[in-house]
Design a protein around this motif. Sequence first.
Motif, PDB file in Angstrom:
ATOM      1  N   GLY A 363       0.799  -1.216   0.000  1.00  0.00           N
ATOM      2  CA  GLY A 363       0.000   0.000   0.000  1.00  0.00           C
ATOM      3  C   GLY A 363       0.831   1.266   0.000  1.00  0.00           C
ATOM      4  N   ASP A 364       2.067   1.177  -0.466  1.00  0.00           N
ATOM      5  CA  ASP A 364       3.017   2.291  -0.421  1.00  0.00           C
ATOM      6  C   ASP A 364       2.758   3.246  -1.590  1.00  0.00           C
ATOM      7  OD1 ASP A 364       5.167   4.002  -0.203  1.00  0.00           O
ATOM      8  OD2 ASP A 364       6.688   2.433  -0.081  1.00  0.00           O
ATOM      9  N   ASP A 365       1.788   4.146  -1.411  1.00  0.00           N
ATOM     10  CA  ASP A 365       1.477   5.132  -2.450  1.00  0.00           C
ATOM     11  C   ASP A 365       2.661   6.044  -2.729  1.00  0.00           C
ATOM     12  OD1 ASP A 365      -1.057   4.099  -2.583  1.00  0.00           O
ATOM     13  OD2 ASP A 365      -2.041   5.770  -1.558  1.00  0.00           O
ATOM     14  N   ASP A 366       3.424   6.378  -1.680  1.00  0.00           N
ATOM     15  CA  ASP A 366       4.519   7.333  -1.845  1.00  0.00           C
ATOM     16  C   ASP A 366       5.551   6.824  -2.847  1.00  0.00           C
ATOM     17  OD1 ASP A 366       3.362   9.068  -0.057  1.00  0.00           O
ATOM     18  OD2 ASP A 366       4.545   8.367   1.655  1.00  0.00           O
ATOM     19  N   LEU A 367       5.928   5.546  -2.737  1.00  0.00           N
ATOM     20  CA  LEU A 367       6.918   5.018  -3.676  1.00  0.00           C
ATOM     21  C   LEU A 367       6.359   5.018  -5.093  1.00  0.00           C
ATOM     22  CD1 LEU A 367       9.742   3.675  -4.041  1.00  0.00           C
ATOM     23  CD2 LEU A 367       8.529   1.489  -4.023  1.00  0.00           C
ATOM     24  N   VAL A 368       5.112   4.632  -5.251  1.00  0.00           N
ATOM     25  CA  VAL A 368       4.514   4.595  -6.587  1.00  0.00           C
ATOM     26  C   VAL A 368       4.467   5.997  -7.187  1.00  0.00           C
ATOM     27  CG1 VAL A 368       2.424   4.032  -7.900  1.00  0.00           C
ATOM     28  CG2 VAL A 368       3.211   2.506  -6.071  1.00  0.00           C
ATOM     29  N   ARG A 369       4.231   6.994  -6.346  1.00  0.00           N
ATOM     30  CA  ARG A 369       4.264   8.372  -6.855  1.00  0.00           C
ATOM     31  C   ARG A 369       5.693   8.807  -7.169  1.00  0.00           C
ATOM     32  NH1 ARG A 369       0.461   9.296  -2.428  1.00  0.00           N
ATOM     33  NH2 ARG A 369      -1.660   9.341  -3.274  1.00  0.00           N
ATOM     34  N   ASP A 370       6.621   8.432  -6.293  1.00  0.00           N
ATOM     35  CA  ASP A 370       8.021   8.784  -6.541  1.00  0.00           C
ATOM     36  C   ASP A 370       8.528   8.201  -7.856  1.00  0.00           C
ATOM     37  OD1 ASP A 370       8.109  10.134  -4.154  1.00  0.00           O
ATOM     38  OD2 ASP A 370       9.207   8.570  -3.067  1.00  0.00           O
ATOM     39  N   LEU A 371       8.038   7.032  -8.208  1.00  0.00           N
ATOM     40  CA  LEU A 371       8.528   6.339  -9.401  1.00  0.00           C
ATOM     41  C   LEU A 371       7.590   6.488 -10.598  1.00  0.00           C
ATOM     42  CD1 LEU A 371       9.974   3.023  -7.875  1.00  0.00           C
ATOM     43  CD2 LEU A 371      11.108   5.223  -8.266  1.00  0.00           C
ATOM     44  N   GLU A 372       6.651   7.419 -10.505  1.00  0.00           N
ATOM     45  CA  GLU A 372       5.720   7.604 -11.620  1.00  0.00           C
ATOM     46  C   GLU A 372       6.451   7.956 -12.911  1.00  0.00           C
ATOM     47  OE1 GLU A 372       1.895  10.376 -13.011  1.00  0.00           O
ATOM     48  OE2 GLU A 372       2.662  10.505 -10.945  1.00  0.00           O
ATOM     49  N   ALA A 373       7.422   8.857 -12.836  1.00  0.00           N
ATOM     50  CA  ALA A 373       8.147   9.251 -14.050  1.00  0.00           C
ATOM     51  C   ALA A 373       8.895   8.052 -14.643  1.00  0.00           C
ATOM     52  CB  ALA A 373       9.122  10.378 -13.744  1.00  0.00           C
ATOM     53  N   ALA A 374       9.522   7.248 -13.784  1.00  0.00           N
ATOM     54  CA  ALA A 374      10.232   6.062 -14.271  1.00  0.00           C
ATOM     55  C   ALA A 374       9.264   5.062 -14.889  1.00  0.00           C
ATOM     56  CB  ALA A 374      11.005   5.413 -13.122  1.00  0.00           C
ATOM     57  N   ALA A 375       8.089   4.903 -14.275  1.00  0.00           N
ATOM     58  CA  ALA A 375       7.091   3.974 -14.809  1.00  0.00           C
ATOM     59  C   ALA A 375       6.570   4.453 -16.162  1.00  0.00           C
ATOM     60  CB  ALA A 375       5.947   3.824 -13.816  1.00  0.00           C
ATOM     61  N   ARG A 376       6.320   5.747 -16.292  1.00  0.00           N
ATOM     62  CA  ARG A 376       5.851   6.276 -17.574  1.00  0.00           C
ATOM     63  C   ARG A 376       6.934   6.137 -18.650  1.00  0.00           C
ATOM     64  NH1 ARG A 376       1.177   9.569 -17.570  1.00  0.00           N
ATOM     65  NH2 ARG A 376       0.263   9.889 -15.495  1.00  0.00           N
ATOM     66  N   ALA A 377       8.194   6.327 -18.250  1.00  0.00           N
ATOM     67  CA  ALA A 377       9.280   6.135 -19.218  1.00  0.00           C
ATOM     68  C   ALA A 377       9.361   4.682 -19.656  1.00  0.00           C
ATOM     69  CB  ALA A 377      10.605   6.589 -18.603  1.00  0.00           C
ATOM     70  N   ALA A 378       9.131   3.756 -18.728  1.00  0.00           N
ATOM     71  CA  ALA A 378       9.129   2.336 -19.083  1.00  0.00           C
ATOM     72  C   ALA A 378       7.993   2.020 -20.044  1.00  0.00           C
ATOM     73  CB  ALA A 378       9.014   1.488 -17.817  1.00  0.00           C
ATOM     74  N   LEU A 379       6.819   2.582 -19.798  1.00  0.00           N
ATOM     75  CA  LEU A 379       5.694   2.388 -20.723  1.00  0.00           C
ATOM     76  C   LEU A 379       6.020   2.953 -22.102  1.00  0.00           C
ATOM     77  CD1 LEU A 379       2.679   3.259 -18.400  1.00  0.00           C
ATOM     78  CD2 LEU A 379       3.056   1.058 -19.553  1.00  0.00           C
ATOM     79  N   ALA A 380       6.650   4.109 -22.120  1.00  0.00           N
ATOM     80  CA  ALA A 380       7.008   4.714 -23.406  1.00  0.00           C
ATOM     81  C   ALA A 380       7.987   3.837 -24.165  1.00  0.00           C
ATOM     82  CB  ALA A 380       7.604   6.105 -23.176  1.00  0.00           C
ATOM     83  N   TRP A 381       8.896   3.172 -23.452  1.00  0.00           N
ATOM     84  CA  TRP A 381       9.819   2.263 -24.145  1.00  0.00           C
ATOM     85  C   TRP A 381       9.067   1.056 -24.695  1.00  0.00           C
ATOM     86  CZ3 TRP A 381      11.075  -2.854 -23.497  1.00  0.00           C
ATOM     87  CH2 TRP A 381      12.151  -3.311 -24.278  1.00  0.00           C
ATOM     88  N   ILE A 382       8.141   0.507 -23.918  1.00  0.00           N
ATOM     89  CA  ILE A 382       7.354  -0.644 -24.381  1.00  0.00           C
ATOM     90  C   ILE A 382       6.567  -0.282 -25.631  1.00  0.00           C
ATOM     91  CG2 ILE A 382       5.363  -2.097 -23.793  1.00  0.00           C
ATOM     92  CD1 ILE A 382       6.379  -2.075 -20.878  1.00  0.00           C
ATOM     93  N   GLU A 383       6.026   0.915 -25.670  1.00  0.00           N
ATOM     94  CA  GLU A 383       5.198   1.338 -26.794  1.00  0.00           C
ATOM     95  C   GLU A 383       6.015   1.939 -27.927  1.00  0.00           C
ATOM     96  OE1 GLU A 383       1.295   2.456 -24.033  1.00  0.00           O
ATOM     97  OE2 GLU A 383       2.680   4.035 -24.682  1.00  0.00           O
ATOM     98  N   GLY A 384       7.316   2.149 -27.667  1.00  0.00           N
ATOM     99  CA  GLY A 384       8.170   2.774 -28.671  1.00  0.00           C
ATOM    100  C   GLY A 384       9.329   1.901 -29.089  1.00  0.00           C
ATOM    101  N   PRO A 385      10.553   2.189 -28.629  1.00  0.00           N
ATOM    102  CA  PRO A 385      11.735   1.460 -29.102  1.00  0.00           C
ATOM    103  C   PRO A 385      11.695  -0.046 -28.859  1.00  0.00           C
ATOM    104  CG  PRO A 385      12.381   3.430 -27.881  1.00  0.00           C
ATOM    105  CD  PRO A 385      10.917   3.276 -27.686  1.00  0.00           C
ATOM    106  N   GLY A 386      10.982  -0.481 -27.810  1.00  0.00           N
ATOM    107  CA  GLY A 386      10.913  -1.920 -27.547  1.00  0.00           C
ATOM    108  C   GLY A 386      10.217  -2.685 -28.649  1.00  0.00           C
ATOM    109  N   ASP A 387       9.310  -2.026 -29.352  1.00  0.00           N
ATOM    110  CA  ASP A 387       8.607  -2.609 -30.506  1.00  0.00           C
ATOM    111  C   ASP A 387       9.307  -2.103 -31.757  1.00  0.00           C
ATOM    112  OD1 ASP A 387       6.891  -3.524 -32.436  1.00  0.00           O
ATOM    113  OD2 ASP A 387       5.139  -2.396 -31.731  1.00  0.00           O
TER     114      ASP A 387
END
Length: 670
Positions: A363-387
């Motif tokens: 239930g650690d919302d703080d960590l998920v918020r802290d890593l939001e930018a990293a998570a969005r960058a990971a999604l962008a890689w999956i939807e971009g260069p990874g494909d």
Amino acid sequence: MDIDRHDLVTLDGSTFFTSDRAGDADGTGVAGLFFRDVRHLSTWELRVQGEPVSVLTARNVDYYSTRIYATLASVGVGENPTVTVLRDRIVGDGVHEDIVVSNNCDDPARVRVELSFAADFADLFEVKDDTCRDAVVEVAVGDAEVELSRSRYGHRRATSLQFSVAGRLSDDRAVFDIDLAPREQWELCVDICCAVGDTEVKPRCGHGGFGQVEPLMPMTLAEWMADAPILETDDDTLAHIYRQSLLDLAALRFRPLPAIDWSLPAAGLPWFMALFGRDSLLSAYMALPFQPHLAQTTLRTLAHLQATEDDPFRDAEPGKILHELRRGTLASTGRTPHSPYFGSHDATPLFLILLDEYHRWTGDDDLVRDLEAAARAALAWIEGPGDRDGDGFLEYQTRSPRGLANQCWKDSWNSVQYADGRLATAPIATCEIQGYAYDARVRAARLARHVWADVPLADRLETDATELQARFDRAYWIPGRGHYALALDADHGAVDALTSNIGHLLWSGIVPRDRAEDLVHHLRGPALASGWGVRTMSTADAGYNPIEYHNGTVWPHDTALVAEGLRRYGYHGAAATLVVGLFDAAASFGYRLPEVFAGFDRRDTTIPVQYPTASSPQAWAAATPLLGLRTLLGLDAGTDGLSATPHLPQPLGEVRLRGIHVRGQRHDAP
């Protein structure tokens, strides 16, 4: 010297000392003292009266200290030597070694003690590939200290040997001639210090420190064990396996970066005492109900090291999660791309999977918020260069001359084969990576909806996941064989071998319900099921070899993920059978599962067969029994706390976990 279960390994993070039972390293194989991916001592041998000692008892007291009791070499049957030798070794940053020689009779004794030493300062990659040749080492001999050093490509490493007793020192040995009175003891302390450049790292303890020093970890070993849930079981074997798993995960803890307060698991001994993205992510996932802070540190560390630029030599692209970080000579000077190297196509979706699973358990919302930018960058890689070709699937092909040909978890050069044994050509899109990408979207959508307050992103990711599931089923299903393809090749053709990868698809949830029964049939069938676990490749395929690294062996973590996938789809009996098979294998390996073992059938061998170069302990394998317990007890976590739907096979009897970590509270199951 090859490391096997009879040899001694003493470690503290990425510093480890491998030796034979007498404590000696003879300069062959993986013997010696390793510090930050470089071998700082290749030879370290004790001789008393010109002979190796005769070992009475040799064992690790804990993972960072070793104690050896020995005598002089025996001269004949019934003639017992009167001189005994105690050898204590403590690894803590550097190494401290105590040698105590005792005269156990009423007559005086004259004894010669000799320590031989050498250092090749070989990079761990050179040791692994057996390319250590013609090391030019400088030696400086002082009154009570010898320094060995080597500079290559502007990178200097040094080892300082500091002796507490005056002796005759030369560039390759220290000799001490001692006169012992009746019942007298003689003691020698040796501090072994390692240096990178001008920075020297000394041992954290000196004489008398045995049993008094702990690794610099957030928890002592005793605190680590006490913090884990308590297993109550009538099965003594299972109790030993559980304890060994926790001990091994503790032993593999290290800090890859000075700024990291907590620790995370290195991949495994002896070759992989370093940060591996995929390994740390999966190990932390498996250990979540038991030691959730491993996941927190893993996520923070990998986010900190996430790629921000395009670098073909390191297979790096913005948003990508690393594969491997090394600090040896070759990586530090750019001879290899491991500074870090990003040649893992599955670590990025696994990062998102772990982030969501961690949130469910803590239930650690703080960590998920802290890593939001990293998570969005990971999604962008999956939807971009990874494909790479925009077909909606993640496919890999190295761009580095030193890169990995295969960048899935089966990352050996020949792991992706057709059923007839031909190798697939890159770009390659293995099936399980598509499953991870599906699961990553579903999980990121949940975080976007409930933590980041981004409902449009959540809706889009859920739609994308649904479309990927349908597209995957159309492209990968092989009607004539009744299972999903291992991969799509460069021409988008099906790589049709039957492998354990299909079990990962169940774990990810990408498989439509009406396909699951066919996959379960294969996973339970004799071509894949060895009786100890799931083979990485079917016995019916041309590439099958029971001792080929990824084409017929059994990997415990692989089987554990398959079992968890079976549980997800409601096949509880099949899941329990796999888990119990792994427990049986662990019992045969001294309660410690190795990285991998041979794929021979249980009915033919009656015991699991060792793989010749398996890492042990190894993080995935150490965490496997923990995930197995989660599977058997049916443990899941969420906003309502802990849910448990146990399906325990009769032979195990009662199994109960007390004190499971869930959202800041402790729960019991069942």
